[in-house]
Motif scaffolding. Structure first.
Motif, PDB file in Angstrom:
ATOM      1  N   ASP A  58       4.159   5.919  -2.302  1.00 52.16           N
ATOM      2  CA  ASP A  58       4.924   6.772  -1.395  1.00 52.16           C
ATOM      3  C   ASP A  58       6.416   6.411  -1.450  1.00 52.16           C
ATOM      4  O   ASP A  58       7.275   7.303  -1.407  1.00 52.16           O
ATOM      5  CB  ASP A  58       4.404   6.626   0.034  1.00 52.16           C
ATOM      6  N   ASP A  59       6.712   5.111  -1.543  1.00 52.91           N
ATOM      7  CA  ASP A  59       8.105   4.680  -1.674  1.00 52.91           C
ATOM      8  C   ASP A  59       8.740   5.276  -2.926  1.00 52.91           C
ATOM      9  O   ASP A  59       9.892   5.742  -2.903  1.00 52.91           O
ATOM     10  CB  ASP A  59       8.186   3.148  -1.751  1.00 52.91           C
ATOM     11  N   TRP A  60       7.976   5.267  -4.002  1.00 52.63           N
ATOM     12  CA  TRP A  60       8.473   5.791  -5.277  1.00 52.63           C
ATOM     13  C   TRP A  60       8.756   7.289  -5.173  1.00 52.63           C
ATOM     14  O   TRP A  60       9.818   7.761  -5.593  1.00 52.63           O
ATOM     15  CB  TRP A  60       7.468   5.503  -6.384  1.00 52.63           C
ATOM     16  N   GLN A  61       7.830   8.033  -4.608  1.00 54.66           N
ATOM     17  CA  GLN A  61       8.038   9.471  -4.473  1.00 54.66           C
ATOM     18  C   GLN A  61       9.178   9.782  -3.506  1.00 54.66           C
ATOM     19  O   GLN A  61       9.965  10.714  -3.734  1.00 54.66           O
ATOM     20  CB  GLN A  61       6.744  10.136  -3.994  1.00 54.66           C
ATOM     21  N   ARG A  62       9.291   9.001  -2.439  1.00 52.98           N
ATOM     22  CA  ARG A  62      10.389   9.182  -1.495  1.00 52.98           C
ATOM     23  C   ARG A  62      11.731   8.909  -2.177  1.00 52.98           C
ATOM     24  O   ARG A  62      12.708   9.618  -1.971  1.00 52.98           O
ATOM     25  CB  ARG A  62      10.213   8.236  -0.310  1.00 52.98           C
ATOM     26  N   LEU A  63      11.745   7.891  -3.030  1.00 54.72           N
ATOM     27  CA  LEU A  63      12.964   7.543  -3.745  1.00 54.72           C
ATOM     28  C   LEU A  63      13.366   8.661  -4.707  1.00 54.72           C
ATOM     29  O   LEU A  63      14.534   9.068  -4.762  1.00 54.72           O
ATOM     30  CB  LEU A  63      12.745   6.226  -4.502  1.00 54.72           C
ATOM     31  N   LEU A  64      12.393   9.180  -5.457  1.00 53.20           N
ATOM     32  CA  LEU A  64      12.681  10.276  -6.376  1.00 53.20           C
ATOM     33  C   LEU A  64      13.190  11.511  -5.625  1.00 53.20           C
ATOM     34  O   LEU A  64      14.128  12.187  -6.068  1.00 53.20           O
ATOM     35  CB  LEU A  64      11.427  10.641  -7.176  1.00 53.20           C
ATOM     36  N   ALA A  65      12.562  11.793  -4.493  1.00 53.63           N
ATOM     37  CA  ALA A  65      12.941  12.983  -3.729  1.00 53.63           C
ATOM     38  C   ALA A  65      14.329  12.860  -3.106  1.00 53.63           C
ATOM     39  O   ALA A  65      14.953  13.873  -2.773  1.00 53.63           O
ATOM     40  CB  ALA A  65      11.904  13.241  -2.641  1.00 53.63           C
ATOM     41  N   SER A  66      14.823  11.626  -2.946  1.00 49.11           N
ATOM     42  CA  SER A  66      16.123  11.416  -2.305  1.00 49.11           C
ATOM     43  C   SER A  66      17.298  11.587  -3.265  1.00 49.11           C
ATOM     44  O   SER A  66      18.455  11.528  -2.835  1.00 49.11           O
ATOM     45  CB  SER A  66      16.175  10.009  -1.704  1.00 49.11           C
ATOM     46  N   LEU A  67      17.006  11.796  -4.535  1.00 47.25           N
ATOM     47  CA  LEU A  67      18.061  11.849  -5.555  1.00 47.25           C
ATOM     48  C   LEU A  67      18.519  13.287  -5.793  1.00 47.25           C
ATOM     49  O   LEU A  67      17.728  14.228  -5.626  1.00 47.25           O
ATOM     50  CB  LEU A  67      17.538  11.236  -6.858  1.00 47.25           C
ATOM     51  N   PRO A  68      19.755  13.481  -6.183  1.00 45.95           N
ATOM     52  CA  PRO A  68      20.777  12.446  -6.424  1.00 45.95           C
ATOM     53  C   PRO A  68      21.382  11.935  -5.127  1.00 45.95           C
ATOM     54  O   PRO A  68      21.395  12.635  -4.110  1.00 45.95           O
ATOM     55  CB  PRO A  68      21.819  13.192  -7.258  1.00 45.95           C
ATOM     56  N   ARG A  69      21.865  10.692  -5.173  1.00 45.44           N
ATOM     57  CA  ARG A  69      22.508  10.102  -4.007  1.00 45.44           C
ATOM     58  C   ARG A  69      23.578   9.113  -4.456  1.00 45.44           C
ATOM     59  O   ARG A  69      23.470   8.521  -5.524  1.00 45.44           O
ATOM     60  CB  ARG A  69      21.486   9.407  -3.109  1.00 45.44           C
ATOM     61  N   ARG A  70      24.600   8.965  -3.649  1.00 47.21           N
ATOM     62  CA  ARG A  70      25.690   8.042  -3.957  1.00 47.21           C
ATOM     63  C   ARG A  70      25.358   6.676  -3.374  1.00 47.21           C
ATOM     64  O   ARG A  70      24.963   6.563  -2.205  1.00 47.21           O
ATOM     65  CB  ARG A  70      27.012   8.557  -3.391  1.00 47.21           C
ATOM     66  N   PRO A  80       0.808  -1.243   0.000  1.00 50.52           N
ATOM     67  CA  PRO A  80       0.000   0.000   0.000  1.00 50.52           C
ATOM     68  C   PRO A  80       0.829   1.274   0.000  1.00 50.52           C
ATOM     69  O   PRO A  80       0.322   2.328  -0.378  1.00 50.52           O
ATOM     70  CB  PRO A  80      -0.827  -0.124   1.286  1.00 50.52           C
ATOM     71  N   ALA A  81       2.100   1.174   0.406  1.00 47.67           N
ATOM     72  CA  ALA A  81       2.940   2.375   0.455  1.00 47.67           C
ATOM     73  C   ALA A  81       3.844   2.493  -0.768  1.00 47.67           C
ATOM     74  O   ALA A  81       4.774   3.305  -0.773  1.00 47.67           O
ATOM     75  CB  ALA A  81       3.798   2.351   1.728  1.00 47.67           C
ATOM     76  N   LEU A  82       3.564   1.714  -1.817  1.00 45.21           N
ATOM     77  CA  LEU A  82       4.471   1.674  -2.960  1.00 45.21           C
ATOM     78  C   LEU A  82       4.596   3.028  -3.652  1.00 45.21           C
ATOM     79  O   LEU A  82       5.698   3.453  -4.011  1.00 45.21           O
ATOM     80  CB  LEU A  82       4.009   0.602  -3.960  1.00 45.21           C
TER      81      LEU A  82
END
Length: 494
Positions: A256-268, A252-254
């Motif tokens: 949100d996971d996707w948006q959180r992942l996009l917002a965390s970029l760029p990242r090493r 159910p949080a997929l």
């Protein structure tokens, strides 16, 4: 040449042996050969073709083909021609992979695999293999552009690449090669089977040589008017959104996971290179993530692991699963594309029409592909494409179209448009089968193989369609993969 019969001393012996030894196809300059993954002896040949059709006495290329002879002695004269995808895939290299899908047809029909010009052994336009490169080098747009420039310079040094020779690898010219092979083999009519880009090739062959086609199967419809770099954004976004919706209960949080992942970029990040296992540390930006998430969407079995991979990347910062899925797609013999041929087609047939494309860009993928292909095609030699190439005339013979509802590249909307154009005047000649939970390629579904056989094997056109595709339509989406957690000390795995 065909295998010789040996020295014959009497007319009666000659006639007896002639009845026993049956060539795969009459009139073809063929010789016995073998291919990895196919146990039976095959027949191989090649045909010289002008690089530039307007200069028949100029530079020539060899177009290579393989015939898988029919098993039954009383065979049908209409062979099956496989048109490979890509653009850039070698039909011969993929033969072992697709042969099981065509096994029933091969009982009474020869199967023919032709390496389209620019692929396989037919004047290949291949770039250096990048599968062993670091992940960021494989997916990063700037690195891809640098490799393509180096590849173009290398290809232009070849005999068939000099003086603008890369302009003569369009779909239209390639289908004229296919027609020349048909004549050389003495096949009265083809049964065309095209997949992905091979559907565009099949439609162009059907347009140029309508009387030479008996039946046509096109799987994952990529019509000439789709403007692929623009439609790619729209269709991949739709496939990704469908993945989110399909897994709403188990994850159910997929979203949100996707948006959180996009917002965390760029990242090493540090991941293990999927093929070599060597650890790599690199920067993941938005474009690199989007390029990584797309390939698994092609195959529902791989896409089933995306929810877990995205969740782990978003919550734990571990990207090994995601990049492992990316590398899993396209691995194996026959899947590598001749990228020079790929861009010869795309830069001539699709990119010039980007300004007129009507597809709405996906909210995440935006114009990433359109801009990327525009950059890569800026200096690529561009072939001439006739205006009629983009026109789909009414079907002169039965056509079976197949689309996967979860396909991120050639979803049903393209098949619907093509089916409507083909059906003008004779709707009974056209059927569009949509498998809602299939990805890119419906013919991989087991029961569809029998459906294709019945369609092509039907004696009369009136008996060929419609075909009952209920067996495929009912197939569910694969259940989302749940990673097994290592057991706690003294506990059981969950």
């Amino acid at each position: 040449m065909l295998r010789t019969l040996g020295r014959i001393t009497t007319l009666s012996t000659l006639l007896a042996l002639a009845l026993l030894v049956r060539p795969a196809l009459a009139g073809a300059p063929l010789k016995p050969c073998r291919l990895d993954g196919i146990p039976n002896e095959l027949q191989c040949g090649s045909l010289k073709r002008p690089l530039d059709p307007a200069r028949p006495d100029g530079v020539s290329i060899d177009v290579h083909y393989v015939v898988v002879p029919a098993l039954a002695r009383n065979k049908q004269p209409d062979a099956v021609l496989l048109l490979a995808g890509g653009p850039g895939q070698s039909a011969i290299n993929v033969a072992a992979r697709v042969l099981p899908r065509l096994a029933r047809l091969n009982n009474r029909r020869d199967l023919v695999f032709i390496d389209q010009r620019g692929t396989g052994k037919s004047a290949p336009l291949e770039c250096a293999d990048d599968s062993q490169l670091p992940i960021t080098e494989q997916l990063e747009a700037g690195a891809q552009l640098r490799r393509l420039e180096a590849c173009r310079n290398q290809l232009e040094s070849l005999l068939y690449g000099r003086d603008g020779g890369l302009r003569f690898f369009t779909t239209t010219i390639a289908m004229q090669d296919m027609e020349a092979v048909r004549e050389a083999l003495g096949v009265p009519q083809w049964n065309l089977v095209g997949a992905s880009y091979g559907t565009r090739a099949a439609l162009e062959y059907l347009r140029q040589f309508p009387s030479r086609v008996r039946r046509t199967v096109i799987d994952g419809v990529a019509p000439p008017d789709m403007v692929l770099p623009a439609s790619f954004s729209t269709d991949t976004q739709a496939a990704l959104d469908k993945l989110f919706d399909a897994n709403a209960k188990t994850h159910p949080a997929l979203r949100d996971d996707w948006q959180r992942l996009l917002a965390s970029l760029p990242r090493r990040v540090t991941v293990a290179q999927p093929l070599t296992g060597a650890p790599e540390t690199f920067m993941v930006d938005r474009e690199l993530l989007l390029r990584a998430v797309r390939p698994p969407l092609y195959q529902p079995a791989l896409a089933a692991a995306l929810p877990a991979a995205l969740h782990i990347a978003a919550t734990e910062g571990r990207f090994d699963g995601l990049f492992g899925l990316t590398s899993a797609f396209g691995s194996g013999k026959g899947m590598k594309l001749a990228m020079g041929m790929h861009f010869a087609v795309m830069c001539a047939e699709d990119v010039p029409r980007l300004a007129d494309a009507t597809d709405s860009p996906g909210k995440d993928f935006a114009r990433m592909d359109a801009e990327g292909y525009a950059r890569m095609c800026k200096t690529w030699p561009r072939g001439d494409v006739p205006a009629d190439f983009y026109r789909i005339p009414p079907a002169p013979s039965p056509v079976l179209l197949m689309s996967g509802g979860a396909d991120p590249a050639t979803p049903p909307r393209h098949g619907e448009r093509v089916a409507k154009a083909l059906a003008v005047g004779h709707p009974e000649r056209v059927q569009h089968l949509v498998v809602p939970e299939a990805g890119h390629g419906v013919s991989a579904v087991n029961c569809v193989r029998d459906l294709m056989f019945r369609f092509i094997d039907a004696k009369a056109d009136a008996e060929a369609l419609p075909q009952d595709g209920a067996c495929a339509v009912r197939i569910p989406r694969p259940v989302a993969f749940q990673p097994v957690q290592a057991p706690a000390q003294g506990g059981a795995a969950k």
